[in-house]
Design a protein around this motif. Structure first.
Motif: not given
Length: 146
Positions: A113, A98, A115, A139-140, A117-121
Motif C-alpha cells: 500500500d 495491496h 500510504e 503497523t497500527e 496503511h495497516s491491513y492493506r498489504s
C-alpha cells in the motif's frame, strides 16, 4: 461475568507429517511438540515467532483433505521484510500486493500500500501440501485489538 476465549491452535491437514515438519522448521518456527502417541495418532505443533497461537498437524487429527486450509493470516510489521526472510529460507512467496483480498484477484495492485496503511498489504505462500498463508502488514491495529 465475561468469559475469556483465547484462540490457541489450528489444525492443518497434511499428507506427509515429516515433510510438513521439515518445512515449518525451515520457516524458523518453534517446534513445541512432536508426540507420537500410537500408530494412529501423532501430534506436531509449531508456533510462529511472536505469536500466541500455534498450528498442529500430524496423523489422526483431521479428516480434512491435505492442503485445504486457506487464507491463514500471519500479521507482520513489514510485509516486504517478511517476504525477504521467507525467500532467504527458500520459500516461494508471491510478489507483494495491496488492495482487497479474496477470491477476486483483479482487485490486487502491485506492491505494498503506497500510504503504508495497516491491513492493506499482502504476500502469500503455501506449504508443501498447498495450505495457503497470507502475510498481512499491520503497523497500527484497529481499536480494542491488543
Amino acid at each position: 461475568m465475561t468469559v475469556t476465549y483465547r484462540f490457541e491452535v489450528t489444525v492443518l491437514p497434511v499428507s506427509d507429517v515429516d515433510r510438513a515438519k521439515s518445512f515449518y522448521e525451515t520457516l524458523g518456527w518453534r517446534l513445541d511438540a512432536d508426540f507420537p502417541i500410537n500408530d494412529n495418532l501423532r501430534v506436531v505443533q509449531f508456533t510462529p515467532p511472536g505469536s500466541k497461537a500455534s498450528i498442529q498437524f500430524g496423523t489422526g487429527l483431521t479428516a480434512a483433505p491435505a492442503g485445504s486450509s486457506q487464507d491463514l493470516i500471519l500479521a507482520v510489521d513489514d510485509v516486504e521484510a517478511a517476504r525477504e526472510d521467507l525467500l532467504a529460507r527458500g520459500v516461494k512467496v508471491s510478489e507483494t500486493w495491496h488492495g482487497l483480498r479474496g477470491l477476486d484477484t483483479s482487485n490486487r495492485l502491485p506492491g505494498p500500500d503506497p500510504e503504508g496503511h495497516s491491513y492493506r498489504s499482502y504476500a502469500s505462500f503455501t506449504d508443501p501440501d498447498g495450505n495457503g498463508w497470507l502475510l498481512q502488514q499491520i503497523t497500527e491495529r484497529l481499536p480494542n485489538r491488543d
